[in-house]
Design a protein around this motif. Sequence first.
Motif, short mmCIF file in Angstrom:
data_model
loop_
_atom_site.label_atom_id
_atom_site.label_comp_id
_atom_site.label_asym_id
_atom_site.label_seq_id
_atom_site.Cartn_x
_atom_site.Cartn_y
_atom_site.Cartn_z
N THR A 168 0.83 -1.21 0.00
CA THR A 168 0.00 0.00 0.00
C THR A 168 0.87 1.26 0.00
OG1 THR A 168 -1.78 -1.14 1.17
CG2 THR A 168 -1.77 1.26 1.28
N ILE A 169 1.88 1.28 0.84
CA ILE A 169 2.76 2.44 0.91
C ILE A 169 3.52 2.64 -0.40
CG2 ILE A 169 4.89 3.27 2.02
CD1 ILE A 169 3.57 2.28 4.68
N CYS A 170 4.01 1.56 -0.99
CA CYS A 170 4.74 1.67 -2.25
C CYS A 170 3.81 2.10 -3.39
CB CYS A 170 5.43 0.35 -2.58
SG CYS A 170 6.84 0.03 -1.49
N ALA A 171 2.57 1.67 -3.35
CA ALA A 171 1.61 2.04 -4.40
C ALA A 171 1.30 3.54 -4.38
CB ALA A 171 0.32 1.24 -4.23
N GLU A 172 1.48 4.17 -3.24
CA GLU A 172 1.23 5.61 -3.11
C GLU A 172 2.37 6.45 -3.66
OE1 GLU A 172 0.60 5.94 1.09
OE2 GLU A 172 -1.45 5.15 0.98
N GLN A 173 3.50 5.83 -3.97
CA GLN A 173 4.67 6.55 -4.46
C GLN A 173 4.84 6.29 -5.95
OE1 GLN A 173 8.14 5.82 -1.90
NE2 GLN A 173 6.72 4.91 -0.45
N PRO A 174 5.07 7.33 -6.72
CA PRO A 174 5.24 7.13 -8.16
C PRO A 174 6.48 6.29 -8.48
CG PRO A 174 5.67 9.42 -7.55
CD PRO A 174 5.22 8.71 -6.31
N ASP A 175 6.30 5.39 -9.41
CA ASP A 175 7.40 4.55 -9.94
C ASP A 175 8.07 3.66 -8.89
OD1 ASP A 175 7.03 5.69 -12.49
OD2 ASP A 175 8.31 7.38 -11.93
N VAL A 176 7.35 3.31 -7.85
CA VAL A 176 7.90 2.38 -6.85
C VAL A 176 7.15 1.06 -7.00
CG1 VAL A 176 8.23 1.90 -4.40
CG2 VAL A 176 8.53 4.23 -5.27
N PRO A 177 7.84 0.01 -7.39
CA PRO A 177 7.17 -1.29 -7.59
C PRO A 177 6.75 -1.93 -6.26
CG PRO A 177 9.53 -1.54 -7.84
CD PRO A 177 9.27 -0.06 -7.65
N GLU A 178 5.80 -2.83 -6.35
CA GLU A 178 5.37 -3.57 -5.17
C GLU A 178 6.51 -4.47 -4.71
OE1 GLU A 178 2.08 -6.91 -3.95
OE2 GLU A 178 1.49 -5.36 -5.37
N PRO A 179 6.86 -4.39 -3.44
CA PRO A 179 7.98 -5.21 -2.94
C PRO A 179 7.58 -6.67 -2.78
CG PRO A 179 6.98 -4.01 -1.14
CD PRO A 179 6.28 -3.56 -2.39
N GLU A 180 8.51 -7.54 -3.14
CA GLU A 180 8.29 -8.97 -2.92
C GLU A 180 8.76 -9.36 -1.52
OE1 GLU A 180 9.57 -11.61 -6.00
OE2 GLU A 180 9.13 -10.12 -7.54
N GLU A 181 9.77 -8.67 -1.02
CA GLU A 181 10.32 -8.92 0.31
C GLU A 181 10.78 -7.61 0.92
OE1 GLU A 181 10.18 -11.24 2.38
OE2 GLU A 181 9.70 -12.98 1.17
N LEU A 182 11.10 -7.64 2.17
CA LEU A 182 11.56 -6.48 2.91
C LEU A 182 12.76 -5.83 2.25
CD1 LEU A 182 10.91 -5.04 5.63
CD2 LEU A 182 12.66 -6.49 6.66
N ARG A 183 13.65 -6.64 1.73
CA ARG A 183 14.88 -6.13 1.10
C ARG A 183 14.61 -5.27 -0.13
NH1 ARG A 183 15.13 -11.76 0.33
NH2 ARG A 183 14.38 -12.32 -1.71
N ASP A 184 13.37 -5.34 -0.68
CA ASP A 184 13.01 -4.56 -1.86
C ASP A 184 12.59 -3.13 -1.53
OD1 ASP A 184 13.44 -6.85 -3.43
OD2 ASP A 184 11.35 -7.48 -3.19
N LEU A 185 12.44 -2.83 -0.24
CA LEU A 185 12.00 -1.49 0.16
C LEU A 185 13.19 -0.55 0.23
CD1 LEU A 185 9.63 -2.41 3.12
CD2 LEU A 185 8.95 -1.66 0.83
N ASP A 186 13.00 0.68 -0.23
CA ASP A 186 14.02 1.69 -0.01
C ASP A 186 13.87 2.19 1.43
OD1 ASP A 186 11.88 3.51 0.03
OD2 ASP A 186 12.29 4.24 -1.99
N SER A 187 14.81 2.97 1.90
CA SER A 187 14.81 3.38 3.31
C SER A 187 13.57 4.20 3.66
CB SER A 187 16.08 4.13 3.67
OG SER A 187 16.23 5.27 2.86
N PHE A 188 13.13 5.07 2.75
CA PHE A 188 11.93 5.88 3.00
C PHE A 188 10.72 4.99 3.18
CE2 PHE A 188 8.12 8.05 1.45
CZ PHE A 188 8.09 9.13 2.32
N SER A 189 10.53 4.03 2.28
CA SER A 189 9.38 3.13 2.36
C SER A 189 9.45 2.27 3.62
CB SER A 189 9.31 2.23 1.12
OG SER A 189 9.16 3.02 -0.04
N MET A 190 10.63 1.82 3.97
CA MET A 190 10.80 0.99 5.17
C MET A 190 10.37 1.75 6.42
SD MET A 190 11.73 -1.85 6.41
CE MET A 190 12.52 -2.65 7.79
#
Length: 108
Positions: A29-51
């Motif tokens: 949900t959080i990644c979907a709210e950000q432009p050009d941020v793909p849905e993460p498959e795992e925690l390691r796919d999150l950037d620091s802001f999203s985390m």
Amino acid sequence: MLENAIATDSSAPTFLDEFTELIRRTAATICAEQPDVPEPEELRDLDSFSMVQVLLDLENELELKVLEELEGFEGRTFREIAEHIAGIAERNGSYAEFQAAVKRIIAD
């Protein structure tokens, strides 16, 4: 492993399975709210802001301090962060409240 995480039926999801899925949905949900941020498959796919956003959202929903307890955490999966957060609640003596909050969020 936490006692409450053990399932008697191997096909039934455990509490930790459900909590892991809640974290995954929160991250999506959080990644979907950000432009050009793909849905993460795992925690390691999150950037620091999203985390940080995911953790702050969980803190607010669960009424549990998480960010302060992440020192030394090196997990890379949603399951590992779920186990870590559950461990925080257990160490703080608030596991029952934590479990009730997770179930409330899932039911909503």
